[in-house]
Structures are given as structure tokens and as C-alpha cells.
Write a protein that holds these residues in place. Structure first.
Motif, PDB file in Angstrom:
ATOM      1  N   LYS A  81      -4.144  16.104  10.455  1.00 38.48           N
ATOM      2  CA  LYS A  81      -3.299  14.992  10.887  1.00 38.48           C
ATOM      3  C   LYS A  81      -4.148  13.719  10.817  1.00 38.48           C
ATOM      4  N   ILE A  82      -3.621  12.681  10.140  1.00 42.01           N
ATOM      5  CA  ILE A  82      -4.384  11.447   9.986  1.00 42.01           C
ATOM      6  C   ILE A  82      -3.469  10.225  10.085  1.00 42.01           C
ATOM      7  N   ASP A  83      -4.081   9.082  10.389  1.00 43.52           N
ATOM      8  CA  ASP A  83      -3.466   7.774  10.199  1.00 43.52           C
ATOM      9  C   ASP A  83      -3.961   7.297   8.845  1.00 43.52           C
ATOM     10  N   PHE A  84      -3.065   6.969   7.954  1.00 39.64           N
ATOM     11  CA  PHE A  84      -3.466   6.690   6.583  1.00 39.64           C
ATOM     12  C   PHE A  84      -2.936   5.342   6.108  1.00 39.64           C
ATOM     13  N   GLU A  85      -3.535   4.896   5.011  1.00 40.93           N
ATOM     14  CA  GLU A  85      -3.014   3.765   4.238  1.00 40.93           C
ATOM     15  C   GLU A  85      -2.872   4.257   2.806  1.00 40.93           C
ATOM     16  N   LEU A  86      -1.654   4.257   2.319  1.00 38.11           N
ATOM     17  CA  LEU A  86      -1.351   4.715   0.969  1.00 38.11           C
ATOM     18  C   LEU A  86      -0.958   3.505   0.131  1.00 38.11           C
ATOM     19  N   ARG A  87      -1.566   3.409  -1.042  1.00 38.32           N
ATOM     20  CA  ARG A  87      -1.241   2.313  -1.954  1.00 38.32           C
ATOM     21  C   ARG A  87      -0.906   2.903  -3.314  1.00 38.32           C
ATOM     22  N   LEU A  88       0.278   2.578  -3.789  1.00 39.65           N
ATOM     23  CA  LEU A  88       0.722   2.983  -5.123  1.00 39.65           C
ATOM     24  C   LEU A  88       0.812   1.713  -5.959  1.00 39.65           C
ATOM     25  N   MET A  89      -0.058   1.617  -6.959  1.00 37.52           N
ATOM     26  CA  MET A  89      -0.119   0.421  -7.792  1.00 37.52           C
ATOM     27  C   MET A  89       0.475   0.706  -9.162  1.00 37.52           C
ATOM     28  N   ARG A  90       1.291  -0.201  -9.623  1.00 37.54           N
ATOM     29  CA  ARG A  90       1.893  -0.108 -10.955  1.00 37.54           C
ATOM     30  C   ARG A  90       1.080  -1.019 -11.880  1.00 37.54           C
TER      31      ARG A  90
END
Length: 144
Positions: A81-90
């Protein structure tokens, strides 16, 4: 009307100068849409050691997420279990970039991203999190 070689050279030079001026104008108007360089490019270069260590933590501790892609969603499964930052770059359009900050969905430690409105093609996925006072960073590319 007949033209001599001097007037043809002048027309050619004038056309070339107009082409160069047009390219300069185009590059200045495309400045905000260019995704080749990130806004904090220099800061990332200075902090490269920290980024490298975060990537190595993922590899050493075997915490690479399992990524499943179907026609409606992207499912990322983690081990904790984590606090995350997800970035999807085009790469083709910075306007389509997606940034999500949340916590994993329990009890299976998953992240679900709706991919129905995302464009088809290449996406660069970057996942950051912190656990036990250590930074973790996972980067990969996916194709929708």
C-alpha cells in the motif's frame, strides 16, 4: 516578361529568407506545445543522482509493478500500500499528459487508470512513491 539570372537569384534569396522567417515564427509559437524538454529540465539534471538511486531501489527490492492494459483501463498492481504520484506523458502532445496523486486501492494494492479517453499510441509512464523514508521511481513506456 524575361528575367535575367540576377533577378532569379534575388527571387531565390528572397524566398529562402521568407522560409527562414516563417520557421522562426513557427518555432516561437510552438514553444509551449513542445514536449522534448520538460519545464524543470535543469533541476532534474542536478538531482539525477537522487533519481538514479530511486530507480535502483525499485530494482534491488524487486518492487516493479505489474501493468495490465485492456481496452478500457490500465491496471497497475504493486506489492504494498503506497501514496503515489503517477504521470502518463504523451510524447506527441503535452496537452494530453495525465498526472494522478492518490493512494493504492486496497486490498490488492492496485492503481486503475481509465484509458478510454486516452489517445492510441505510445505513452511514458512514471510512478513515484516513498516508503520507509526511501524514494522509489519506476519508468516504462506503454502502448495503448
Amino acid at each position: 516578361m524575361m528575367m535575367n539570372w540576377g533577378s532569379k537569384i534575388m527571387i531565390g534569396m528572397g524566398s529562402f529568407m521568407l522560409f527562414i522567417i516563417g520557421m522562426v515564427f513557427y518555432m516561437f509559437t510552438m514553444k509551449d506545445k513542445d514536449t522534448l524538454v520538460e519545464d524543470d529540465y535543469y533541476e532534474q539534471g542536478i538531482n539525477y543522482d537522487k533519481t538514479y538511486r530511486a530507480e535502483q531501489h525499485v530494482i534491488k527490492e524487486k518492487l516493479q509493478p505489474q501493468i495490465t492494459i485492456n481496452e478500457k483501463q490500465i491496471i497497475i498492481q504493486l506489492k504494498h500500500k503506497i501514496d503515489f504520484e503517477l504521470r502518463l506523458m504523451r510524447p506527441s502532445s503535452a496537452a494530453q499528459d495525465i498526472r494522478i496523486k492518490r493512494q493504492t486501492i486496497e486490498p490488492h494494492h492496485i492503481i486503475i487508470v481509465d484509458s478510454q479517453k486516452m489517445g492510441k499510441g505510445l505513452w511514458l509512464l512514471t510512478l513515484k512513491w516513498k516508503q520507509n523514508d526511501q524514494d522509489y521511481l519506476y519508468k516504462t513506456s506503454i502502448t495503448l
